[in-house]
Design a protein around this motif. Structure first.
Motif, PDB file in Angstrom:
ATOM      1  N   ARG A 118      25.039  45.183  59.920  1.00 20.35           N
ATOM      2  CA  ARG A 118      23.951  45.688  59.085  1.00 20.35           C
ATOM      3  C   ARG A 118      24.386  47.027  58.484  1.00 20.35           C
ATOM      4  O   ARG A 118      25.001  47.849  59.163  1.00 20.35           O
ATOM      5  CB  ARG A 118      22.719  45.883  59.958  1.00 20.35           C
ATOM      6  CG  ARG A 118      21.494  46.373  59.236  1.00 20.35           C
ATOM      7  CD  ARG A 118      20.330  46.562  60.191  1.00 20.35           C
ATOM      8  NE  ARG A 118      20.544  47.672  61.122  1.00 20.35           N
ATOM      9  CZ  ARG A 118      20.221  48.938  60.857  1.00 20.35           C
ATOM     10  NH1 ARG A 118      19.702  49.252  59.679  1.00 20.35           N
ATOM     11  NH2 ARG A 118      20.441  49.888  61.748  1.00 20.35           N
TER      12      ARG A 118
ATOM     13  N   CYS B 270      13.963  59.174  60.452  1.00 18.19           N
ATOM     14  CA  CYS B 270      15.424  59.099  60.587  1.00 18.19           C
ATOM     15  C   CYS B 270      15.840  59.233  62.044  1.00 18.19           C
ATOM     16  O   CYS B 270      15.410  60.152  62.734  1.00 18.19           O
ATOM     17  CB  CYS B 270      16.093  60.198  59.770  1.00 18.19           C
ATOM     18  SG  CYS B 270      15.699  60.087  58.020  1.00 18.19           S
ATOM     19  N   LYS B 271      16.691  58.306  62.465  1.00 14.43           N
ATOM     20  CA  LYS B 271      17.171  58.385  63.850  1.00 14.43           C
ATOM     21  C   LYS B 271      18.034  59.625  64.031  1.00 14.43           C
ATOM     22  O   LYS B 271      17.979  60.280  65.065  1.00 14.43           O
ATOM     23  CB  LYS B 271      17.997  57.138  64.175  1.00 14.43           C
ATOM     24  CG  LYS B 271      17.164  55.872  64.281  1.00 14.43           C
ATOM     25  CD  LYS B 271      18.078  54.700  64.626  1.00 14.43           C
ATOM     26  CE  LYS B 271      17.341  53.382  64.422  1.00 14.43           C
ATOM     27  NZ  LYS B 271      18.294  52.262  64.282  1.00 14.43           N
TER      28      LYS B 271
ATOM     29  N   VAL C 170      26.861  51.803  53.897  1.00 16.24           N
ATOM     30  CA  VAL C 170      25.491  52.322  53.911  1.00 16.24           C
ATOM     31  C   VAL C 170      24.733  51.855  52.680  1.00 16.24           C
ATOM     32  O   VAL C 170      25.317  51.435  51.673  1.00 16.24           O
ATOM     33  CB  VAL C 170      25.468  53.882  53.931  1.00 16.24           C
ATOM     34  CG1 VAL C 170      26.310  54.433  55.058  1.00 16.24           C
ATOM     35  CG2 VAL C 170      25.897  54.458  52.594  1.00 16.24           C
TER      36      VAL C 170
ATOM     37  N   CYS D 142      15.020  54.999  58.621  1.00 19.24           N
ATOM     38  CA  CYS D 142      16.434  55.179  58.266  1.00 19.24           C
ATOM     39  C   CYS D 142      17.260  55.460  59.508  1.00 19.24           C
ATOM     40  O   CYS D 142      16.741  55.909  60.524  1.00 19.24           O
ATOM     41  CB  CYS D 142      16.603  56.365  57.314  1.00 19.24           C
ATOM     42  SG  CYS D 142      16.111  56.010  55.639  1.00 19.24           S
ATOM     43  N   ASP D 143      18.560  55.205  59.408  1.00 14.11           N
ATOM     44  CA  ASP D 143      19.463  55.575  60.487  1.00 14.11           C
ATOM     45  C   ASP D 143      19.863  57.041  60.378  1.00 14.11           C
ATOM     46  O   ASP D 143      20.032  57.730  61.363  1.00 14.11           O
ATOM     47  CB  ASP D 143      20.715  54.696  60.423  1.00 14.11           C
ATOM     48  CG  ASP D 143      20.357  53.232  60.595  1.00 14.11           C
ATOM     49  OD1 ASP D 143      20.019  52.860  61.715  1.00 14.11           O
ATOM     50  OD2 ASP D 143      20.381  52.484  59.590  1.00 14.11           O
ATOM     51  N   LEU D 144      20.021  57.482  59.124  1.00 11.34           N
ATOM     52  CA  LEU D 144      20.582  58.820  58.903  1.00 11.34           C
ATOM     53  C   LEU D 144      19.804  59.530  57.795  1.00 11.34           C
ATOM     54  O   LEU D 144      19.595  58.956  56.725  1.00 11.34           O
ATOM     55  CB  LEU D 144      22.056  58.665  58.499  1.00 11.34           C
ATOM     56  CG  LEU D 144      22.875  59.902  58.227  1.00 11.34           C
ATOM     57  CD1 LEU D 144      22.950  60.788  59.449  1.00 11.34           C
ATOM     58  CD2 LEU D 144      24.278  59.503  57.782  1.00 11.34           C
TER      59      LEU D 144
ATOM     60  N   LEU E 234      24.049  50.750  57.357  1.00  8.99           N
ATOM     61  CA  LEU E 234      23.213  51.871  57.796  1.00  8.99           C
ATOM     62  C   LEU E 234      22.364  52.344  56.621  1.00  8.99           C
ATOM     63  O   LEU E 234      22.830  52.400  55.482  1.00  8.99           O
ATOM     64  CB  LEU E 234      24.088  53.032  58.289  1.00  8.99           C
ATOM     65  CG  LEU E 234      24.921  52.770  59.533  1.00  8.99           C
ATOM     66  CD1 LEU E 234      25.747  54.012  59.868  1.00  8.99           C
ATOM     67  CD2 LEU E 234      24.040  52.393  60.721  1.00  8.99           C
ATOM     68  N   ARG E 235      21.109  52.665  56.909  1.00  8.58           N
ATOM     69  CA  ARG E 235      20.223  53.130  55.851  1.00  8.58           C
ATOM     70  C   ARG E 235      20.213  54.665  55.856  1.00  8.58           C
ATOM     71  O   ARG E 235      19.992  55.289  56.898  1.00  8.58           O
ATOM     72  CB  ARG E 235      18.820  52.567  56.075  1.00  8.58           C
ATOM     73  CG  ARG E 235      18.061  52.431  54.788  1.00  8.58           C
ATOM     74  CD  ARG E 235      16.890  51.469  54.839  1.00  8.58           C
ATOM     75  NE  ARG E 235      16.061  51.662  53.660  1.00  8.58           N
ATOM     76  CZ  ARG E 235      16.288  51.102  52.470  1.00  8.58           C
ATOM     77  NH1 ARG E 235      17.301  50.275  52.324  1.00  8.58           N
ATOM     78  NH2 ARG E 235      15.491  51.358  51.441  1.00  8.58           N
TER      79      ARG E 235
END
Lengths: 245, 182
Positions: free
Chosen positions: B6, B80-81, B39, B55-57, B8-9
């Motif tokens: 997947r 965001c993680k 991404v 989001c991941d980032l 990354l968002r």
């Protein structure tokens, strides 16, 4: 067999002459120990604590500790690096350190130590103190925002220049650098740009006017190699003679 | 076995910044083609999406100087993680924070009343305009920040090293020459 006395610094044998401090012996041997208030030409001060090492398991400032044969010194360990990083971070939030607009950027020891120690963030809450600059002197600007209270200018002015232009005032968090004049202005002292005190500031407090940003980015002292690889710059040298008043 | 990973968002924004860090980010040049293999962008000046989804980032340029900055920053933190402070202003307030030793009312008076130029126009007070904060803050004084990348701006190579380390699951390590405060 040589009768050269040595001690161990991070497992490396460091020779020393009697009377040398741990810092002096290490720098002479080409091993850098982070420091701010130490200066090769001045007596050790022991106040910034950046040079703290562990000697036989006990913390001590390496700039003041006389070297002794057989001592075991730890300096570049994860624990000590963490403590040094915290000291740099506290200095960064206590003053106003805005590197992009500072003429000392690339020449600044505080900044160079931040790089060498991997300080990515000031971490703590900024004080953002109000410290007006003193631009009264025709040749030298004083920007107190960056002062880290290392007292090098104070020592240079009294011990070498014989002038006593600078001093510290206040206590604790209110301690700050002052100019010894009734008006408090540098212009009202006998300070000159050629004084030793004008040359020793490790950060961007005492700046010669009309010389800012003279060295292009890429050619500044700490651009090519980190301060940790420049031990030879800080080897002990004979103190500058005191000027006649 | 080789199911595609997947993407990354990633969301980015500029608060009290100058978009210089975003410009430096674009200076990774053709490496952006490698990046978009890994991404996809959520809210960012690149997509013009107005609000950040999960989001991941999240990458924040600029410090916090007004009420809207606080809302945007909190939206990023919530979604965001991993949150990154990118550039001098996000890390320590930067140039905008150099107003911090001045009184806000005095600044507004000087700009809009007493000094030539905008004088006579009055201090702007439109409900559309976010109210300025008393002081400009680095973002870690408002929300928890996971990583910091200083620089004014951080060079493109530093941003590339930082992102590729992070995407690969490593703690980014900036060697000499990539870590700069100026």
């Amino acid at each position: 067999m040589s009768d050269q006395k040595t001690f161990l610094l991070d497992g490396r044998e460091i020779p020393f002459e009697p009377g040398q401090t741990v810092m002096q012996a290490a720098l002479t041997a080409g091993v850098f120990i982070p420091h701010l208030c130490y200066h090769p030409e001045f007596r050790p001060h022991g106040s910034c604590k950046l040079c703290t090492v562990k000697i036989n398991g006990r913390p001590a400032t390496s700039c003041t500790m006389p070297a002794q044969a057989g001592m075991e010194v730890e300096s570049d360990t994860a624990e000590i690096r963490d403590k040094r990083r915290a000291l740099v971070q506290m200095l960064l939030v206590e003053g106003n350190h805005f590197c992009p607009s500072c003429e000392k950027s690339g020449h600044c020891k505080l900044q160079a130590l931040g790089y060498a120690l991997g300080v990515m963030t000031p971490h703590f809450t900024h004080f953002f103190p109000d410290r007006p600059v003193d631009a009264s002197h025709p040749e030298v600007l004083l920007d107190f925002n960056r002062c880290i209270l290392c007292e090098l200018c104070i020592r240079a002015s009294s011990e070498v220049d014989g002038k006593n232009v600078f001093a510290l005032s206040g206590r604790g968090l209110k301690k700050h650098l002052i100019v010894n004049a009734e008006s408090g202005r540098l212009a009202d002292t006998d300070f000159q740009a050629t004084d030793k005190a004008a040359q020793v500031c490790p950060v961007g407090v005492i700046l010669a006017k009309r010389k800012g940003f003279a060295v292009p980015i890429g050619q500044r002292p700490f651009d090519a190699s980190p301060i940790s690889a420049q031990a030879e710059r800080y080897k002990p040298v004979a103190p500058a003679p005191k000027k006649e008043a | 076995m080789n199911a595609p990973k997947r993407k990354l968002r990633v969301a980015t924004t500029s608060l009290a910044g100058c978009f210089g860090c975003h410009m430096s980010f674009l200076d990774i040049d053709e490496r952006i083609l490698q990046l978009v293999e890994l991404v996809e962008f959520d809210r960012s000046p690149i997509t013009d999406i107005k609000h950040c989804g999960p989001c991941d980032l999240g990458i924040i340029e600029g410090g916090v100087c007004n009420a809207e900055n606080v809302h945007v920053l909190r939206e990023f933190r919530k979604n965001c993680k991993i949150l990154v402070a990118m550039g001098a202003c996000a890390v320590n307030g930067g140039l905008p924070a150099q107003r911090n030793h001045l009184d806000l009312r005095d600044i507004l008076e000087e700009v809009y009343h007493t000094e030539p130029g905008l004088s006579g126009g009055g201090i702007p007070n439109d409900p559309e305009l976010p109210l300025p904060l008393d002081k400009v803050h680095p973002i870690h004084e408002v929300v928890k920040v996971d990583y910091f990348l200083p620089g004014c701006p951080p060079p493109a190579d530093a941003i590339w090293k930082f992102l590729t380390d992070l995407i690969a699951g490593r703690t980014p390590v900036m060697g000499h020459g990539l870590l700069h405060y100026d």
